[in-house]
Design a protein around this motif. Structure first.
Motif, mmCIF file in Angstrom:
data_model
loop_
_atom_site.group_PDB
_atom_site.id
_atom_site.type_symbol
_atom_site.label_atom_id
_atom_site.label_comp_id
_atom_site.label_asym_id
_atom_site.label_seq_id
_atom_site.Cartn_x
_atom_site.Cartn_y
_atom_site.Cartn_z
ATOM 1 N N PRO A 1 30.996 -6.546 -11.889
ATOM 2 C CA PRO A 1 30.532 -5.165 -11.757
ATOM 3 C C PRO A 1 30.792 -4.581 -10.363
ATOM 4 C CG PRO A 1 28.824 -6.493 -12.762
ATOM 5 C CD PRO A 1 29.903 -7.425 -12.317
ATOM 6 N N ILE A 2 30.738 -5.415 -9.324
ATOM 7 C CA ILE A 2 30.995 -4.928 -7.969
ATOM 8 C C ILE A 2 32.457 -4.497 -7.849
ATOM 9 C CG2 ILE A 2 31.128 -5.617 -5.539
ATOM 10 C CD1 ILE A 2 28.723 -7.420 -6.068
ATOM 11 N N VAL B 1 37.673 -0.649 -0.728
ATOM 12 C CA VAL B 1 37.482 -1.820 0.130
ATOM 13 C C VAL B 1 36.140 -1.745 0.850
ATOM 14 C CG1 VAL B 1 38.352 -3.002 2.184
ATOM 15 C CG2 VAL B 1 39.928 -2.314 0.386
ATOM 16 N N LEU B 2 35.776 -0.573 1.348
ATOM 17 C CA LEU B 2 34.489 -0.442 2.028
ATOM 18 C C LEU B 2 33.319 -0.660 1.071
ATOM 19 C CD1 LEU B 2 35.084 2.521 4.493
ATOM 20 C CD2 LEU B 2 34.920 0.080 5.012
ATOM 21 N N THR B 3 33.485 -0.243 -0.175
ATOM 22 C CA THR B 3 32.442 -0.507 -1.172
ATOM 23 C C THR B 3 32.275 -2.004 -1.387
ATOM 24 O OG1 THR B 3 32.906 1.566 -2.302
ATOM 25 C CG2 THR B 3 31.732 -0.103 -3.553
ATOM 26 N N TRP B 4 33.407 -2.708 -1.554
ATOM 27 C CA TRP B 4 33.336 -4.156 -1.763
ATOM 28 C C TRP B 4 32.735 -4.858 -0.548
ATOM 29 C CZ3 TRP B 4 39.036 -3.787 -3.459
ATOM 30 C CH2 TRP B 4 39.100 -3.349 -4.772
ATOM 31 N N LEU B 5 33.155 -4.469 0.642
ATOM 32 C CA LEU B 5 32.639 -5.122 1.850
ATOM 33 C C LEU B 5 31.169 -4.820 2.064
ATOM 34 C CD1 LEU B 5 35.590 -4.633 4.357
ATOM 35 C CD2 LEU B 5 34.929 -6.722 3.149
ATOM 36 N N GLY B 6 30.767 -3.593 1.801
ATOM 37 C CA GLY B 6 29.359 -3.227 1.961
ATOM 38 C C GLY B 6 28.462 -3.972 1.006
ATOM 39 N N LEU B 7 28.867 -4.066 -0.242
ATOM 40 C CA LEU B 7 28.057 -4.790 -1.209
ATOM 41 C C LEU B 7 28.071 -6.289 -0.946
ATOM 42 C CD1 LEU B 7 28.892 -2.796 -4.440
ATOM 43 C CD2 LEU B 7 26.750 -2.803 -3.174
ATOM 44 N N ALA B 8 29.199 -6.815 -0.508
ATOM 45 C CA ALA B 8 29.251 -8.239 -0.144
ATOM 46 C C ALA B 8 28.337 -8.533 1.027
ATOM 47 C CB ALA B 8 30.679 -8.648 0.167
ATOM 48 N N THR B 9 28.284 -7.614 1.987
ATOM 49 C CA THR B 9 27.382 -7.794 3.129
ATOM 50 C C THR B 9 25.936 -7.802 2.678
ATOM 51 O OG1 THR B 9 28.974 -6.689 4.578
ATOM 52 C CG2 THR B 9 26.705 -6.819 5.357
ATOM 53 N N LEU B 10 25.583 -6.924 1.765
ATOM 54 C CA LEU B 10 24.213 -6.901 1.258
ATOM 55 C C LEU B 10 23.868 -8.193 0.509
ATOM 56 C CD1 LEU B 10 23.887 -3.244 -0.063
ATOM 57 C CD2 LEU B 10 22.835 -4.231 1.972
ATOM 58 N N ILE B 11 24.823 -8.705 -0.248
ATOM 59 C CA ILE B 11 24.574 -9.945 -0.995
ATOM 60 C C ILE B 11 24.391 -11.111 -0.042
ATOM 61 C CG2 ILE B 11 25.662 -11.624 -2.545
ATOM 62 C CD1 ILE B 11 26.920 -9.189 -4.002
ATOM 63 N N PHE B 12 25.254 -11.222 0.975
ATOM 64 C CA PHE B 12 25.140 -12.324 1.918
ATOM 65 C C PHE B 12 23.918 -12.192 2.811
ATOM 66 C CE2 PHE B 12 29.888 -12.743 1.322
ATOM 67 C CZ PHE B 12 29.787 -13.910 0.586
ATOM 68 N N ALA B 13 23.564 -10.976 3.175
ATOM 69 C CA ALA B 13 22.385 -10.759 4.012
ATOM 70 C C ALA B 13 21.108 -11.060 3.261
ATOM 71 C CB ALA B 13 22.373 -9.334 4.547
ATOM 72 N N ASP B 14 21.135 -10.898 1.957
ATOM 73 C CA ASP B 14 19.956 -11.145 1.138
ATOM 74 C C ASP B 14 19.658 -12.634 1.002
ATOM 75 O OD1 ASP B 14 17.796 -10.370 -0.493
ATOM 76 O OD2 ASP B 14 18.986 -10.762 -2.302
ATOM 77 N N ASP B 15 20.672 -13.482 1.122
ATOM 78 C CA ASP B 15 20.485 -14.928 0.953
ATOM 79 C C ASP B 15 19.809 -15.534 2.109
ATOM 80 O OD1 ASP B 15 21.604 -14.964 -1.500
ATOM 81 O OD2 ASP B 15 23.607 -15.464 -0.785
#
Length: 51
Positions: free
Chosen positions: A2-3, A37-51
């Protein structure tokens, strides 16, 4: 998955709006790619920051 699709949708919308405002296909493609690309990087950052 979905991302990835969200990035494609937002990139397509950004590119489409840019094309409708400027009528420059190359600029619209660049803007669309950057938005995706910025959407993918932003959402990836949120996922990694959440862990």
């Amino acid at each position: 998955m979905p991302i990835f699709l969200l990035g494609l949708v937002l990139g397509g919308i950004s590119g489409g709006v840019t094309f409708s405002l400027t009528a420059d296909g190359q600029l619209a493609a660049i803007i669309g790619i950057i938005a995706a690309v910025l959407t993918w990087l932003g959402l990836a950052t949120l996922i990694f920051a959440d862990d």
